[in-house]
Design an enzyme around this catalytic site. Structure first.
Site, short mmCIF file in Angstrom:
data_model
loop_
_atom_site.label_atom_id
_atom_site.label_comp_id
_atom_site.label_asym_id
_atom_site.label_seq_id
_atom_site.Cartn_x
_atom_site.Cartn_y
_atom_site.Cartn_z
CG ASP A 1 -1.91 1.12 1.21
OD1 ASP A 1 -2.29 1.55 0.11
OD2 ASP A 1 -2.30 1.57 2.29
CG ASP B 1 -5.62 -1.53 2.32
OD1 ASP B 1 -6.33 -1.41 1.32
OD2 ASP B 1 -4.82 -0.67 2.71
#
Length: 955
Positions: free
Chosen positions: A307, A661
């Site tokens: 990420d 996420d």
């Protein structure tokens, strides 16, 4: 009904489907096949009068089972304490009366009253009235409190997945509740699910029943056990032929005993030693693992997805500047919003947020905190029933008030009366505000520039919008757009009383300007990415940010080299006027003719956003493999798309951070969480270090653990084959291995060596090559076959040398098995096989390049010298007491004993040369069937590459 992962599913006729009704029970750990096989072996040894050895193994088994049951019970208690929450809650009955009940009695549909001071929620609930400040770190790992707002009216069916900002989840801590009850305190919610059907229940279920591990090493281990079982079957047939004249009971015992020798019961337990040592070392570096088998998978990782925000870059952002839009275009860049003249843009930046106030301190998203702070405005929340502020702002129900720095200018103060929180799917949030006295009302929207611009009147969006956005994003800035529109007071009443859908508010907006924020790359990111590139581990960025911003970060941290190009992939869906299209555009206007072919190496990277990725999957699946093999940046990806990447990539290792996420974190083969929160137990690995420096260490430990497990498996297999050869040879000459000899080999020699073999730590560097994971590859099977042949030849040579000596005394042919002990045949085989156990532990202990050299494992090295010394002593001069204890024949010929030692040395030399040649040469040769599949796959991928390369050049 049927049971799946502990849940019972019952057929319901009126729904025409199976529905979950209750939680089931787990299987008993004692029924593990490993323990069942051990019990079978112990019974067999007791029948065969191997009392000492059987008792020792029984004690070890009981201790092992006890420890296993203790750990299982301990984990069950921990999970139970985590999962079960019993408290007293207040519910409102249909009559309007409020009643305090136990949380155990809650059922879906109950109206839950949430007190102002908050509570630890025992169920999932949809928020109906009021706002709640919630700490969801237990579920998401996100330490920043989240503001939950009331559920809005909608035609679609309620789902906690799509309405997360209006849903209160079980196990989360409600810090504060306000605005939902008379007096402006507390909130009201409706229970949607309880127990294991809540989000917390899903988390506990994922811990109890983790996703199956599909790893080649573990699959091959099972297949290899079947090969050993086949060897045991051949041995059983041979023993049956050799001893067919014996009585039936002796024949059955000897035939079954060979099975326990060829298939060692301790084999599955021995190969976990390497992962246990690796888990301990990881813990010392602040990396915690709840799924040890995944440590070995880390050793084969070839792809790592990161990420951006909070992972590659710093968690916080700094305001870089703001540009106001007008009829003539954008104004000059203003470094801080506080320097803007009074107007709608400044008011929108001050009001469009979900920041809350707790004990005088601002809480909320770091981006919004920085934005509010940069305006200089102050936040005020209602006291008590909020009647004072309500009256000040025209009688509207006020959620919060934003006041400018000049407290005297009350006319500029704005009250927030409605919030529509940020949605990653919608890429925006909005608020409804009223001015002092309720004279006018404004709606403000904030979000991704592309989304906000699409909701605005075209004439209000400056012509330079795209160029400015491209310019700022290319510099790595986080760009947000702000827009507004005036509202009628009548519409505000409808919004509050009838819950008009946010779509009615977030349309026909007027563009106000852009806010730019700088997100610095962490200093460790570039170093780690460089290490991974040198080790041939591919790095990918998967983010929800703008694609140009992601490209800039990728260049800064080294994912994209300074001499490498970026090609943007743009796919548009089918419309009534046009067919789906797939376009490739170079980052800089340059020809593609200078790009080299696939075989020449990667000289460009592909970047794609979430919308194009969805179109690519739906309309251009034939180009998907090629694009995925070249893509480095995935931008504007929705949470479900991040999880979808796991299905597409062969080995996808994902490190994600944050609430959006969690799905990808759970779906990854090796998920790593940087959060210290309790929620990180949902991921296999949790690192206390707040940067990606843990990644190379995790891969190094994974490779070290895999090499160790590989070596231990082969050692335990050869240990059983050494003993198998000894038993076969001795049964052929009508004798056997004594019980004390079995005990010495199995417990004092092999077990001790196997335990300390895995102590060697990982190499300090991450090398480009990855360790092998297939136990059925031709080099592995070939080396094991050669080692087995050398073992058998060594034992046969020792036997033939013994029988050729002039002082040789044949054993008593009228006796069979241990009744013939001690004898020369048994003693010579014992001597040479004892050295073979030690020899194989040295030969199979691999180090370079994934482990530290052998001399770093001092405990193993010391034990090797001790074991070698003891074995040499047992061969040269055991003494009468030890000879009696181990039932060894006293051989007086010293030259013969030295010859046995020399034979063992020759055996070591040959096996060492075979293993070294395998390490440096034959290890690159896959098995024939794998070669055919690999060549076929390569040709298929090359065909896709060539086709897509032509497409690249065409576009």
């Amino acid at each position: 009904y049927y049971l799946f992962e502990g849940l019972r599913y019952v057929w319901v006729d009126r729904k025409g489907a199976f529905c979950r009704v209750r939680y089931g029970k787990k299987c008993n750990a004692i029924l593990n096949p490993f323990y069942v096989f051990q019990m079978f072996s112990i019974v067999l040894w007791m029948v065969d009068h191997y009392y000492i050895y059987a008792i020792c193994i029984f004690i070890v088994s009981v201790i092992s089972i006890t420890i296993s049951l203790y750990e299982t019970r301990k984990q069950s208690i921990t999970l139970r304490n985590m999962a079960q929450l019993i408290t007293t809650v207040t519910i409102r009955r249909k009559s309007g009366e409020e009643e305090c009940v136990s949380s155990v009695e809650l059922v879906p549909g109950d109206c839950l009253i949430i007190p102002q001071e908050g509570m630890l929620l025992p169920c999932d609930a949809a928020l109906l009235a009021g706002e709640c400040l919630v700490n969801e770190s237990m579920l998401t790992g996100e330490s920043v409190p989240v503001l939950k707002t009331p559920l809005q009216a909608s035609d679609r069916k309620y789902s906690s997945d799509t309405e997360r900002r209006h849903t209160l989840f079980s196990g989360t801590q409600l810090i504060q509740a306000k605005g939902g009850r008379p007096g402006g305190v507390g909130a009201v919610a409706v229970v949607t699910s309880t127990g294991f059907f809540t989000a917390k229940g899903d988390l506990v279920s994922s811990i109890l029943y983790p996703q199956p591990i599909d790893f080649r090493f573990y699959r091959d281990a099972v297949k290899f056990l079947l090969i050993l079982a086949l060897v045991a079957l051949i041995g059983t047939i041979y023993i049956f032929v050799v001893l067919y004249r014996s009585n039936v009971s002796e024949l059955v015992i000897r035939s079954l005993d060979i099975v326990t020798i060829a298939v060692p019961p301790a084999l599955p337990a021995a190969i976990t030693t390497g992962t246990i040592y690796a888990q301990r070392r990881l813990k010392q570096h602040g990396i915690f693992c709840i799924s040890p088998p995944r440590i070995n998978i880390c050793g084969k990782v070839s792809l790592f997805c990161f990420d951006k925000t909070g992972t590659l870059t710093e968690e916080g952002l700094d305001v870089w500047g703001v540009m106001e839009a007008g009829p003539a275009g954008f104004s000059e860049l203003v470094p801080e919003p506080r320097l803007l003249p009074p107007g709608h843009l400044k008011s929108g930046l001050a009001c469009c947020h979900t920041v809350a106030l707790l004990h005088g301190q601002l809480l909320g998203d770091p981006l919004e905190l920085k934005m509010v702070e940069s305006t200089g405005w102050t936040l005020q929340e209602p006291d008590g029933d909020g009647s004072v502020l309500n009256a000040e702002f025209g009688g509207h129900k006020v959620l919060a008030v934003m006041r400018p720095p000049d407290q005297q200018s009350t006319d500029e103060a704005m009250a927030i009366v409605q919030r529509f929180p940020f949605s990653s799917a919608l890429q925006r949030m909005s608020v409804v505000t009223v001015t002092h006295g309720g004279r006018s009302a404004l709606a403000f929207i904030k979000g991704s520039p592309e989304m906000v611009a699409s909701l605005c009147h075209t004439q209000t969006v400056p012509a330079q919008f795209s160029s400015k956005l491209h310019s700022f994003s290319s510099e790595g800035l986080r760009v947000l757009a702000v827009a507004y529109k005036p509202l009628d007071n009548s519409l505000i009443c409808l919004l509050i009383k009838l819950f008009v859908h946010r779509g009615e508010v977030e349309k026909d907006m007027r563009f106000l300007g852009l806010l730019m924020m700088k997100n610095l790359v962490k200093p460790e990111s570039a170093k780690v990415i460089n290490i991974l590139r040198k080790a041939n581990v591919r790095s990918i960025m998967v983010t929800g940010d703008n694609v140009l911003t992601a490209v800039n970060v990728a260049k800064t941290c080294g994912m994209v080299g300074s001499d490498e190009k970026v090609i943007f992939v743009t796919a548009t869906p089918h419309t009534a006027q046009s067919m789906p299209t797939l376009r490739f555009s170079l980052e800089e206007e340059a020809a593609l003719s200078g790009q080299s072919s696939v075989e020449g190496g990667f000289v460009y990277h592909l970047a794609i956003n979430g919308k194009s990725f969805a179109v690519l999957c739906d309309h251009f699946p034939e180009y998907l493999p090629k694009i995925l093999m070249r893509a480095t940046i995935f931008a504007r990806m929705a949470p479900d798309q991040k999880t979808q990447l796991k299905v597409i990539f062969i080995i996808l290792t994902v490190k994600y951070y944050g609430a959006n996420d969690c799905g990808a974190l759970r779906a990854a083969d090796v998920g790593v969480s940087l959060s210290e929160a309790e929620a990180s137990v949902a991921s296999p690995f949790t690192s206390k270090t707040e940067n990606i420096s843990c990644v190379p260490l995790l891969i190094r430990e994974g490779r070290c653990s895999l090499v160790t497990s590989f070596s231990l498996f082969r050692y335990m297999a050869l240990y059983s084959l050494i003993q198998f050869c000894s038993v076969i040879i001795l049964y052929t000459v009508k004798t056997s291995i004594a019980d004390p000899q079995f005990l010495y080999f199995d417990v004092l020699l092999v077990t001790v060596l196997a335990i300390v073999m895995g102590r060697g730590g990982p190499s300090e560097e991450l090398y480009p090559s990855r360790p092998a994971a297939s136990l059925l590859a031709l080099p592995v099977l070939g080396s094991l076959f050669i080692h087995t042949c050398m073992i058998a030849l060594g034992q046969l040579a020792a036997l033939f040398i013994t029988t050729s000596e002039e002082w040789y005394i044949p054993l008593n042919a009228t006796e069979v098995g241990t009744a013939n002990l001690p004898n020369l045949e048994n003693t010579c085989v014992f001597d040479i096989s004892g050295f073979q156990y030690i020899i194989m532990s040295v030969v199979l202990t691999k180090s370079y390049p994934h482990k530290k050299p052998l001399y770093h494992n001092m405990v193993f090295l010391i034990l090797l010298f001790i074991q070698f010394g003891v074995m040499t002593w047992l061969v040269l001069y055991p003494g009468p007491a030890i000879s009696w204890l181990l039932q060894l024949y006293n051989i007086s010929d010293m030259n013969f004993k030295l010859l046995l030692v020399s034979l063992a040395a020759l055996n070591f030399l040959i096996c060492f040369v075979v293993e070294v040649s395998d390490l440096y040469g034959a290890s690159q040769i896959p098995c024939p069937r794998t070669s055919v599949k690999l060549c076929s796959k390569i040709n298929e991928i090359r065909h896709l590459y060539n086709g897509c390369d032509r497409k690249l050049v065409t576009f």
